[in-house]
Motif scaffolding. Structure first.
Motif, PDB file in Angstrom:
ATOM      1  N   VAL A  49       0.860  -1.184   0.000  1.00  0.00           N
ATOM      2  CA  VAL A  49       0.000   0.000   0.000  1.00  0.00           C
ATOM      3  C   VAL A  49       0.898   1.236   0.000  1.00  0.00           C
ATOM      4  CG1 VAL A  49      -1.760   1.288   1.262  1.00  0.00           C
ATOM      5  CG2 VAL A  49      -1.853  -1.208   1.196  1.00  0.00           C
ATOM      6  N   ALA A  50       0.609   2.170  -0.907  1.00  0.00           N
ATOM      7  CA  ALA A  50       1.424   3.388  -1.003  1.00  0.00           C
ATOM      8  C   ALA A  50       1.416   4.146   0.313  1.00  0.00           C
ATOM      9  CB  ALA A  50       0.889   4.265  -2.127  1.00  0.00           C
ATOM     10  N   HIS A  51       2.551   4.722   0.661  1.00  0.00           N
ATOM     11  CA  HIS A  51       2.696   5.408   1.940  1.00  0.00           C
ATOM     12  C   HIS A  51       3.609   6.618   1.754  1.00  0.00           C
ATOM     13  CE1 HIS A  51       3.575   6.194   6.135  1.00  0.00           C
ATOM     14  NE2 HIS A  51       4.856   5.994   5.896  1.00  0.00           N
ATOM     15  N   THR A  52       3.242   7.731   2.318  1.00  0.00           N
ATOM     16  CA  THR A  52       4.066   8.938   2.246  1.00  0.00           C
ATOM     17  C   THR A  52       5.075   8.916   3.388  1.00  0.00           C
ATOM     18  OG1 THR A  52       2.236  10.195   1.306  1.00  0.00           O
ATOM     19  CG2 THR A  52       4.066  11.449   2.259  1.00  0.00           C
ATOM     20  N   PRO A  53       6.356   8.917   3.086  1.00  0.00           N
ATOM     21  CA  PRO A  53       7.362   8.911   4.159  1.00  0.00           C
ATOM     22  C   PRO A  53       7.148  10.071   5.129  1.00  0.00           C
ATOM     23  CG  PRO A  53       8.380   8.562   2.020  1.00  0.00           C
ATOM     24  CD  PRO A  53       6.950   8.933   1.754  1.00  0.00           C
ATOM     25  N   ASN A  54       7.398   9.802   6.391  1.00  0.00           N
ATOM     26  CA  ASN A  54       7.254  10.837   7.415  1.00  0.00           C
ATOM     27  C   ASN A  54       8.376  10.693   8.439  1.00  0.00           C
ATOM     28  OD1 ASN A  54       6.495   8.699   9.123  1.00  0.00           O
ATOM     29  ND2 ASN A  54       4.341   8.926   8.533  1.00  0.00           N
ATOM     30  N   ALA A  55       8.227  11.374   9.555  1.00  0.00           N
ATOM     31  CA  ALA A  55       9.277  11.364  10.565  1.00  0.00           C
ATOM     32  C   ALA A  55       9.472   9.987  11.179  1.00  0.00           C
ATOM     33  CB  ALA A  55       8.942  12.379  11.661  1.00  0.00           C
TER      34      ALA A  55
END
Length: 313
Positions: A231-237
């Motif tokens: 599942v696509a995921h936006t990189p974060n902290a």
């Protein structure tokens, strides 16, 4: 004109030597001196198995080729090198597995094929049984149709059985195509991907075996037993990942009195065999379970009966 560098050839390592006084080395000597079928008349050397005296995985092939016949070691020719490369790329060192064959002498070529005769398979079967009893592997990898017939049944074809998990006589059996098949097709990339997927699934099977040994299983079983979808995921902290692998669906077996039921729609397809499902149910309950094939679907859900006087609740 630039000449491409030759492909790197990996050396096949020698395994740890069995104890000089151990039962395994005595068995090897019996194999080397065997005259139980006519193949001993044309061989150069008989080919016993090799590997540690205790190994979690045993690879069982068909029969020695010309290189094996000359040197007396299993899986050292081109097909053996290909097998070694596949297992080590999957994270399974050759030095930690036991390798052997169904037949221990080079069969004659018949119409260009070296399929072992039935007489030789029968003559060598006791050697294979004794090796299994001594090495005590958790998983037997049936490399090709001859090994599949010796370890499981001759009723299955290797095309239908490959990449699926079976459980018999207290051990997992995992059939794969023989690597000579890959070489005959010129190491075709599409076919090689199938081989690589099967060896990745062998690692999956080893992890499932370890994670389900105790009743109610370890949570480590979840990502290995059930299918997942990227599942696509936006990189974060918290994560630099661009995708998560999310389980499609999962449920654990449910016990009511003497009955255990399990919605298996989320599990990996390699475990959708009656013997694999039954063994997993046995491990979940911690008691013997008989799978009710009349009320079970290997695509959706299964039902079994717990075979004990006192049932889990």
């Amino acid at each position: 004109m630039t000449i491409a560098a030759p492909a790197r050839i990996r050396a096949i390592p020698r395994p740890p030597a069995p104890s000089a006084t151990g039962a395994l080395i005595q068995l090897h000597r019996e194999i080397e001196g065997c005259r139980g079928c006519p193949l001993h008349l044309t061989r150069i050397r008989a080919c016993p198995g090799e590997g540690p005296e205790r190994a979690a995985v045993m690879f069982v092939g068909e029969a020695p080729g010309q290189d094996e016949d000359r040197i007396g070691r299993p899986f050292i020719g081109d097909a053996g090198r290909s097998l070694t490369e596949l297992m080590e790329d999957a994270g399974i060192p050759r030095s930690r597995v036991y390798l052997t064959n169904t037949v221990r002498c080079l069969p004659p070529k018949v119409s260009g094929s070296t399929v072992p005769p039935a007489q030789a398979i029968d003559a060598c079967h006791s050697f294979l049984e004794r090796e299994i009893a001594l090495v005590r592997p958790a998983v037997l990898v049936a490399v090709g149709r001859t090994a599949l017939g010796a370890l499981l049944t001759r009723k299955l074809t290797i095309s239908n059985a490959r990449g699926r998990a079976y459980f018999t006589n207290g051990r997992w059996v995992f059939p794969v195509f023989h690597t000579s098949f890959l070489l005959r097709h010129g190491n075709d990339p599409t076919l090689r991907k199938q081989f690589e997927d099967d060896f990745d699934d062998l690692v999956r099977l080893l992890r499932i075996h370890a994670a389900t040994l105790r009743p109610r299983w370890s949570l480590e079983a979840l990502p290995w037993l059930y299918r997942s979808t990227p599942v696509a995921h936006t990189p974060n902290a918290h994560s630099a990942a661009t995708t998560w692998n999310v389980l499609d669906a999962f449920t654990f077996p449910q016990v009511e009195g003497a009955t255990v039921s399990w919605d298996i729609r989320g599990i990996h397809s390699m475990f959708r065999t009656p013997s694999a499902i039954q063994e997993l149910l046995c491990r979940w309950v911690g008691q013997p379970v008989r799978l009710d094939l009349g009320r079970s679907s290997l695509q959706r859900g299964v039902t079994g009966t717990i075979l004990a006087e006192t049932y889990s609740s």
